[in-house]
Write an enzyme that holds these catalytic residues in place. Structure first.
Site, PDB file in Angstrom:
ATOM      1  N   SER A  75      22.225  17.074 105.351  1.00 31.15           N
ATOM      2  CA  SER A  75      21.966  18.068 104.318  1.00 31.15           C
ATOM      3  C   SER A  75      20.489  18.175 103.938  1.00 31.15           C
ATOM      4  O   SER A  75      20.108  19.050 103.167  1.00 31.15           O
ATOM      5  CB  SER A  75      22.802  17.755 103.060  1.00 31.15           C
ATOM      6  OG  SER A  75      22.633  16.413 102.663  1.00 31.15           O
ATOM      7  N   HIS A  76      19.652  17.322 104.488  1.00 35.11           N
ATOM      8  CA  HIS A  76      18.227  17.341 104.119  1.00 35.11           C
ATOM      9  C   HIS A  76      17.363  17.291 105.365  1.00 35.11           C
ATOM     10  O   HIS A  76      16.819  16.229 105.702  1.00 35.11           O
ATOM     11  CB  HIS A  76      17.904  16.168 103.195  1.00 35.11           C
ATOM     12  CG  HIS A  76      16.623  16.349 102.425  1.00 35.11           C
ATOM     13  ND1 HIS A  76      15.402  16.056 102.940  1.00 35.11           N
ATOM     14  CD2 HIS A  76      16.390  16.824 101.181  1.00 35.11           C
ATOM     15  CE1 HIS A  76      14.465  16.316 102.042  1.00 35.11           C
ATOM     16  NE2 HIS A  76      15.031  16.775 100.977  1.00 35.11           N
ATOM     17  N   PHE A  77      17.181  18.368 106.146  1.00 33.48           N
ATOM     18  CA  PHE A  77      17.887  19.633 105.921  1.00 33.48           C
ATOM     19  C   PHE A  77      18.656  19.929 107.176  1.00 33.48           C
ATOM     20  O   PHE A  77      18.297  19.374 108.223  1.00 33.48           O
ATOM     21  CB  PHE A  77      16.866  20.756 105.655  1.00 33.48           C
ATOM     22  CG  PHE A  77      16.064  20.553 104.390  1.00 33.48           C
ATOM     23  CD1 PHE A  77      16.538  20.988 103.163  1.00 33.48           C
ATOM     24  CD2 PHE A  77      14.834  19.922 104.438  1.00 33.48           C
ATOM     25  CE1 PHE A  77      15.795  20.821 102.006  1.00 33.48           C
ATOM     26  CE2 PHE A  77      14.097  19.746 103.277  1.00 33.48           C
ATOM     27  CZ  PHE A  77      14.586  20.200 102.066  1.00 33.48           C
TER      28      PHE A  77
ATOM     29  N   VAL B  23      14.281  15.549 107.470  1.00 33.15           N
ATOM     30  CA  VAL B  23      13.113  14.897 106.873  1.00 33.15           C
ATOM     31  C   VAL B  23      13.583  13.968 105.760  1.00 33.15           C
ATOM     32  O   VAL B  23      14.487  14.289 104.993  1.00 33.15           O
ATOM     33  CB  VAL B  23      12.100  15.960 106.384  1.00 33.15           C
ATOM     34  CG1 VAL B  23      12.762  17.004 105.531  1.00 33.15           C
ATOM     35  CG2 VAL B  23      10.938  15.333 105.645  1.00 33.15           C
TER      36      VAL B  23
END
Lengths: 149, 136
Positions: B43-45, B50
């Site tokens: 989810s990041h991203f 990252v």
């Protein structure tokens, strides 16, 4: 765990300010042991405020841009957050251009300050490089309760 | 807890993989590996993986707490930070080399500086890590 540390966007004044909420739950898996039971790691409280800031940027730019952290002028972790607490996120824009935004803000729980931060500088980068824009739009509708729910 | 503070007791989101050097009262170094397996990258991203900057800051705080615990035998926690610059993204496959240096310490608090390098390049620098004693 999904790294989505904001659950509601209650108010946005595009280019100016954002107010949101992060609900904490013992069913989340970031808790660490503290003196009197589990506490939320301090970086997560800061991230929740930063994510309110990125939604401010996304809503201001019709989801074309989102924020990536460049620098933090100052942050103070003032108090602990415990399972069940609801973080009230308040962010305001100090300055914003096409490339960079500077925001400041605070986080409270039932009126009790838990974090204050100033001069958080973010690079505004193309949102489509980071995530699917349709997914982002769906998420925005959920966070702002704009889907009729 | 103090000097016996172990990886298990630290938040696994900011935990250090190996303390490589401790000079009590002066400085400490550690490494933290960033493998592709971390669920956070889902989810990041989704399109650009990252490591969140706040977790890098948290890792510097962990190392600062470790250095202070070695010197004092008591527990410390991150109370704030100033002038933290994120110069490059930290991505899967990176090995972070974290160093903190003590600037001043009293019974009430301590100030350190820290930096994080990947392959010799500074990716994050914190001019001020503010620490306070903790009973946790």
């Amino acid at each position: 765990m999904r790294f989505h540390l904001i659950d509601k966007v209650d108010a946005v004044e595009p280019g100016k300010s954002v107010r949101g909420k992060k609900l904490t739950s013992l069913s989340e898996d970031y808790w660490e042991p503290g003196e009197d039971g589990p506490v939320m790691p301090y970086p997560f409280i800061l991230e929740a405020l930063c994510q309110a800031g990125t939604w401010l940027v996304m809503i201001t730019t019709d989801r074309r841009k989102r924020a990536a952290l460049l620098s933090i002028g100052s942050v103070d972790f003032l108090d602990v957050v415990r399972p069940g607490d609801v973080l009230e996120l308040d962010g305001r824009v100090d300055s914003m251009s096409d490339e960079v935004a500077v925001v400041s803000g605070r986080v409270t729980v039932d009126g009790r300050p838990v974090l204050e931060a100033s001069d958080i500088m973010c690079a505004l980068i193309d949102a489509q490089d980071l995530a699917d824009l349709d997914d982002t739009e769906r998420l925005q509708k959920m966070l702002t309760r704009a889907d009729g729910s | 807890m103090g000097a016996e503070r172990t990886a298990v007791e630290m938040s696994r989101w900011t935990t250090l993989d190996r303390i490589t050097n401790v000079e009590p009262g002066v400085s400490a170094s550690a490494i933290r590996n960033v493998p592709n397996t971390l669920a956070i990258f889902d989810s990041h991203f989704p399109r650009f993986h990252v490591l969140p900057g706040v977790l890098i800051l948290g890792s510097m705080g962990e190392l600062a707490a470790h250095l202070l615990a070695e010197e004092t035998g008591t527990s410390w926690r991150l109370a704030g930070a100033g002038q933290v610059g994120f110069r490059h993204f930290v991505q899967p496959g990176d090995q972070m080399e974290i160093t903190v240096q003590l600037k001043e310490r009293t019974d009430e608090g301590a100030t350190l500086s820290g930096d994080v390098k990947v392959e010799g390049n500074v990716v994050t620098r914190a001019r001020q890590l503010r620490m306070v004693p903790s009973n946790g």
